[in-house]
Design a protein around this motif. Structure first.
Motif, short mmCIF file in Angstrom:
data_model
loop_
_atom_site.label_atom_id
_atom_site.label_comp_id
_atom_site.label_asym_id
_atom_site.label_seq_id
_atom_site.Cartn_x
_atom_site.Cartn_y
_atom_site.Cartn_z
N GLY A 1 6.13 15.82 -7.93
CA GLY A 1 7.29 15.98 -8.82
C GLY A 1 8.59 15.51 -8.22
N PHE B 1 9.94 12.63 -8.45
CA PHE B 1 10.68 11.74 -9.35
C PHE B 1 11.09 12.45 -10.62
CE2 PHE B 1 8.56 7.58 -7.80
CZ PHE B 1 9.40 7.57 -6.71
N ARG B 2 10.86 13.72 -10.63
CA ARG B 2 10.98 14.47 -11.87
C ARG B 2 12.40 14.43 -12.42
NH1 ARG B 2 8.07 18.45 -15.26
NH2 ARG B 2 9.81 18.82 -16.57
N GLY B 3 12.56 13.93 -13.64
CA GLY B 3 13.85 13.99 -14.30
C GLY B 3 14.07 15.38 -14.82
N ARG B 4 15.30 15.73 -15.11
CA ARG B 4 15.54 17.09 -15.58
C ARG B 4 15.04 17.24 -17.01
NH1 ARG B 4 21.53 18.93 -15.41
NH2 ARG B 4 21.29 18.11 -13.32
N PHE B 5 14.38 18.35 -17.25
CA PHE B 5 13.79 18.56 -18.57
C PHE B 5 14.84 19.05 -19.55
CE2 PHE B 5 11.20 19.66 -21.93
CZ PHE B 5 11.33 20.99 -22.25
N GLU B 6 14.89 18.40 -20.69
CA GLU B 6 15.77 18.87 -21.76
C GLU B 6 15.05 18.77 -23.07
OE1 GLU B 6 19.61 17.02 -21.87
OE2 GLU B 6 19.30 16.51 -19.79
N VAL B 7 15.26 19.72 -23.93
CA VAL B 7 14.70 19.61 -25.27
C VAL B 7 15.82 19.81 -26.29
CG1 VAL B 7 12.36 20.28 -24.78
CG2 VAL B 7 14.07 22.03 -25.23
N ALA C 1 3.93 1.52 -1.02
CA ALA C 1 4.65 1.65 -2.29
C ALA C 1 3.76 2.29 -3.34
CB ALA C 1 5.14 0.29 -2.77
N LEU C 2 2.52 1.82 -3.42
CA LEU C 2 1.64 2.34 -4.48
C LEU C 2 1.17 3.78 -4.19
CD1 LEU C 2 1.71 -0.57 -5.57
CD2 LEU C 2 -0.66 -0.24 -6.24
N THR C 3 0.68 3.99 -2.94
CA THR C 3 0.20 5.35 -2.64
C THR C 3 1.36 6.33 -2.52
OG1 THR C 3 0.13 4.70 -0.35
CG2 THR C 3 -1.96 4.67 -1.53
N LEU D 1 4.97 11.26 -7.11
CA LEU D 1 4.84 11.70 -8.50
C LEU D 1 4.07 13.00 -8.60
CD1 LEU D 1 4.13 8.28 -10.20
CD2 LEU D 1 6.04 9.79 -10.71
N GLU D 2 2.99 13.06 -7.82
CA GLU D 2 2.17 14.27 -7.88
C GLU D 2 2.93 15.50 -7.42
OE1 GLU D 2 -2.22 12.20 -7.47
OE2 GLU D 2 -1.32 13.16 -5.71
N THR E 1 0.84 -1.21 0.00
CA THR E 1 0.00 0.00 0.00
C THR E 1 0.87 1.26 0.00
OG1 THR E 1 -1.60 -1.25 1.28
CG2 THR E 1 -1.92 1.11 1.20
N ARG F 1 2.50 7.39 -5.93
CA ARG F 1 1.57 8.38 -6.49
C ARG F 1 1.79 9.75 -5.84
NH1 ARG F 1 -4.77 7.18 -6.61
NH2 ARG F 1 -4.46 6.95 -4.39
#
Lengths: 844, 91
Positions: free
Chosen positions: B83, B85-91, B72-74, B80-81, B70, B77
């Motif tokens: 951010g 786990f956010r990876g660095r943004f690249e374009v 792990a799943l919640t 994630l909500e 429980t 989430r």
């Protein structure tokens, strides 16, 4: 004495310090006899009179133009363009631009269709663009521009009212063909192409003019030649019948080639030439040295990417489905769910953290072995346990099992119907206005509580279905020990032949469409005769109750969310653009194909062979248990992919709707601009915190970068010690008797003519017996497979979609055949010996 | 002994709970219940041999697995909500 304006033909116009890089180059082309539009130049002397001490960092106040300049300008306009209604183009020509080190391509302003009385205003705007946000950003991190070179002249040209335009690279920018010339072409003005707003036609020619490759892009938009479009930013739709038609005739392509090679001869190095046709007259608009040329086949570009620290390796499960870079919006949304410690996006491609993988996998592998294992390439290296790493790996494994083991076991027995719950969830999220695109992505893929049905967790089920390769490994080891003479083809027949697999039902659906079409001879004839661009009109001409329309509607109800490059949110789905489907129907119609291999019988025969090969009952039972598990997980993997792609289609539909709204509000120019922004930026636009002017430069820059990256092959490895960035790729075409090597994904032998298909959305004609050669494949390519005698792909693995479907249809399949789309040629006869992992060239 | 039993029962608990959760996944309910019953069988046999001494380790293992699952799943989430786990943004 101050020289305010200079005629482009005058000897003074050769002085780069006086007229800037662009104008100096055009002067050289003009004197060499090339066709360049009439022009004069407002010199850097004039610039210095208005900006006596220009500073690259401090943005100056807009100056009042001096009376002398206004007078000289008026006189030059009257002299050069005496007709009162001549439209003009006003273009920047900075001293530092168009050099070998920095092109400043698109960083400074250009204005089209300027009336004579607006030239002065346009000149002032061009000057000020030297300090625009994107020009300053471009200068950042590069060698500083010296004070004397920080100046701008302005070119005032007769406007070329182009009905087709493009660029020509006198060296192949992908580096695959060392000496080839690459022409990109689109309808209307070239601005849309240069800014990356359209997918152009791409033509690869040898220097003597023979066509090496031709890719017809779907050119949905163009920048029309129009007086009310001075900055070239407004796109208008291209008529359906022109979208997939080649922009250039053979003669026009040869003319562009000759003029571009002449430009290369003038400057003595590879050139990036902008050209345009007004009627049948070709004009050279610009020529600059190529600054971002791929080195060999490595795809390394100069001065664009600064790779992040750490060691990275391409994430093969994504790369084997498509090699093109993701758009910024896709990267942004997907990177929100990708833990930075495990992977990251570099140049729009997904990479794994190599060092983290080395820490987690408790085997004594050197970098080469680990790289091969992560790239799912070659024979698996021997698993020699690294005992020092083992405790950490074991602890991580136990914890992972306790955390997700319940879900893992739940996916072991799911009925295909259970995923209808995910389809229902997608439909509910699509119509629920509370979910914005980001929330929808989270809800559909990650927002699952512990007490939610597995049927709603299509992506998780898809990932866990990948364990079938463990069962295949176990079955192979078991048979190698107890039935060493058991044939490889029998193993494939044992593990394939599941009749309810969604991918196979999709092929059946295409066949059914072809069958219904063939029952109406008129429709069948039209479909066979009509070029794909006429399909929209063809469909529109059919009554809605026509059996083919009903059958197509049913097909799109089931498979309309699918397309090539499914995780790329910018890709239109089949529902939005069914041309690809109709092309495949046409393919089946043209060849009167009926795919009727009785795979289930082959499976039953292989089971009998297994029973005979294994004398003991327990051995038979164990082997058949493994076979059942493999068949279940292979089917689960394909079926869950069918469902989880619905989630991407749902997120896309929300983004498209949002894009439309922002265009209507005037905050975006084109609907698909949303894909070149981040979610935060789009959200800010939607809330009114940003406006088009705040994001225009970003959109333009990212479109250009995306187009540039699309031309390059991604690096397989970055910063991995003792390793080349890519596997060895040869750019040379093999001659008769030579062979190409790859890895077997489906065994067998086949011989036939090569048919190279780079993109099934624009070219999908494949005759029975052809050898399909492709850069990669994903489920949207599936209907081509049953037609092919064999499949050869540049990127892939035993576990990839190409291998799975090829095994289903008992077609030989070779994957990881480096540069096969470049090294083989259409029509060349080859023999594919999949078991031996090689392709023999029979005729050149 | 109890600790050893607890550790042995951890993977068994994952298996049993997966059988119980499978009731949420649709499909044939009777087949799922039969499968769950077969998974409970080893526990019943264990309890038969060890008596009430097995109850505490079994309950502990079930609670541990359910909690980790429980969280792990919640927790994923939740992270994630926000951010995390956010990876660095690249374009």
């Amino acid at each position: 004495m101050t020289r305010w304006v200079v005629n482009l033909q005058a000897p003074d116009a050769a002085d780069r310090a006086l007229v800037g890089g662009k104008a100096a180059h055009l002067h050289q082309l003009l004197t060499a006899g090339l066709s360049v539009p009439d022009a004069f130049v407002v010199t850097t002397d004039a610039f210095h009179c208005h900006f006596p001490t220009p500073n690259p960092i401090e943005v100056p106040e807009p100056p009042e133009l001096q009376a002398t300049l206004l007078h000289e300008l008026q006189r030059a306009v009257d002299d050069h363009f005496p007709e009162s209604d001549t439209p003009l183009a006003v273009r920047s020509s900075a001293v530092a631009e168009d050099t070998a080190g920095a092109s400043f391509a698109g960083q400074h302003d250009t204005y089209y269709y300027i009336a004579r009385n607006r030239v002065a205003d346009a000149v002032r705007h061009c000057w000020l663009s030297l300090w625009s946000a994107h020009a300053r950003a471009y200068r950042t991190g590069r060698e500083p521009v010296s004070a004397e070179r920080f100046a701008m002249a302005v070119l005032v040209q007769r406007m070329v009212q182009a009905d087709r335009a493009g660029v020509c690279f006198t060296r192949d920018p992908t580096g695959k063909f060392e000496t080839a010339v690459c022409i990109e072409a689109t309808w209307g003005l070239g601005a849309a192409l240069v800014d990356g707003r359209v997918s152009p036609d791409r033509l690869l020619l040898s220097r003597n003019g023979s066509v090496l490759r031709q890719h017809i892009g779907r050119k949905r938009h163009k920048v029309a030649a129009s007086r009310d479009n001075p900055d070239g930013s407004r796109l208008e739709p291209v008529p359906a019948q022109q979208q997939g038609v080649s922009v250039l005739s053979d003669e026009q392509a040869q003319a562009v080639l000759q003029q571009s090679l002449a430009a290369e001869a003038v400057f003595g190095g590879p050139q990036d030439v902008e050209w345009a046709f007004a009627g049948n007259r070709l004009f050279i608009l610009q020529s600059r040295p190529i600054t971002a040329l791929a080195t060999g086949s490595r795809g390394v570009t100069a001065g664009q990417t600064i790779y992040p620290p750490g060691a990275w390796i391409l994430f093969k499960p994504v790369a084997e489905n498509f090699l093109e870079p993701l758009t910024p919006m896709s990267v942004d949304l997907l990177s929100q769910v990708l833990p930075a410690s495990i992977g990251r996006f570099i140049d729009g491609r997904c990479y794994l953290n190599f060092r983290r993988m080395a820490q987690l996998l408790p085997f004594k592998w050197n970098n080469r072995q680990l790289a091969d294992a992560l790239l799912l390439r070659g024979e698996a290296p021997r698993l020699k346990i690294h005992w020092r790493k083992a405790p950490v790996a074991a602890a991580a494994g136990v914890l992972a099992y306790l955390a997700v083991g319940i879900s893992w076991h739940r996916t072991a027995r799911l009925s295909p119907q259970s995923f209808e719950a995910f389809a229902a969830l997608c439909r509910a999220v699509a119509v629920d206005a509370r979910y914005d695109p980001r929330d929808a992505l989270f809800r559909l893929f990650l927002g699952h509580g512990p007490f939610e049905s597995m049927g709603r967790q299509a992506l998780q089920a898809n990932i866990s279905a990948g364990r079938y390769f463990l069962f295949i490994g176990a079955l192979r080891s078991f048979l190698a020990r107890y039935a060493p003479d058991f044939q490889e083809s029998h193993i494939n027949h044992l593990c394939s032949g599941e009749p309810d697999m969604r991918s196979r039902q999709m092929i059946d659906g295409i066949q059914q469409l072809a069958k219904v079409a063939s029952e109406d001879p008129q429709l069948a004839a039209n479909l066979r005769a009509q070029a794909p661009d006429g399909y929209s009109e063809l469909l529109a001409s059919l009554p809605i109750e026509h059996p083919f329309c009903r059958c197509l509607a049913d097909f799109l109800d089931n498979y309309g969310h699918r397309c090539v490059r499914e995780i790329e949110l910018a890709t239109p789905r089949w529902r939005e653009d069914p041309v690809t489907v109709l092309q495949m129907v046409r393919n089946y119609l043209q060849e009167n194909l009926h795919i009727a291999t009785d795979r289930h019988s082959l499976h039953l025969l292989a089971r009998d062979a297994l029973r005979q090969a294994l004398p003991r009952r327990w051995q038979q039972r164990l082997a058949l248990y493994l076979v059942r598990r493999i068949r279940y997980y292979v089917t689960l993997r394909e079926d869950t992919r069918h469902y989880h792609t619905m989630g991407f289609a749902t997120v896309r539909s929300k983004l498209v709707n949002l894009g439309l709204k922002l265009v209507q509000d005037g905050r975006l120019r084109v609907q698909d601009d949303v894909f070149f922004l981040t979610w935060t930026e789009v959200d800010a636009l939607n809330r009114g915190e940003l406006d088009w002017m705040d994001v225009a430069a970003r959109v333009r820059q990212r479109r250009r970068l995306h187009q540039s990256l699309s031309r390059q092959r991604p690096l397989e490895m970055i910063n991995i010690p003792d390793m080349d960035p890519t596997s060895v790729h040869s750019s040379e075409e093999p001659t008769e008797g030579q062979e190409l090597k790859g890895h077997c994904a489906s065994p067998g032998t086949a011989e036939g003519p090569v048919r190279i298909i780079m993109d099934p959305t624009t070219a999908a004609h494949l005759a029975p017996g052809d050898i399909l050669v492709a850069p990669y494949t994903d489920p949207a390519w599936t209907p081509l497979f049953p037609v092919a005698a064999a499949v050869v792909v540049e990127v892939g693995s035993y576990l990839s979609h190409a291998g799975t479907i090829a095994r289903e249809y008992q077609i030989p399949c070779l994957v990881d055949v480096s540069d096969c789309t470049a090294r083989l040629r259409d029509g060349q006869r080859v023999r594919v010996l999949a078991d031996e992992g090689r392709i023999e060239i029979i005729t050149p | 002994m109890s600790l050893l039993l607890y550790l042995v029962l951890l993977p068994l608990s994952v298996w049993i709970l997966a059988g119980a959760f499978a009731l949420l996944d649709g499909g044939s309910r009777s087949a799922t219940l039969r499968r769950l019953a077969s998974r409970l069988l080893p526990v019943v046999i264990l309890a038969w041999f060890l008596g009430t001494g097995a109850i505490l380790p079994l309950a502990g293992a079930l609670v541990t697995v359910l909690t980790i699952h429980t969280v792990a799943l919640t927790g994923t989430r939740w992270a994630l909500e926000r951010g995390l786990f956010r990876g660095r943004f690249e374009v």
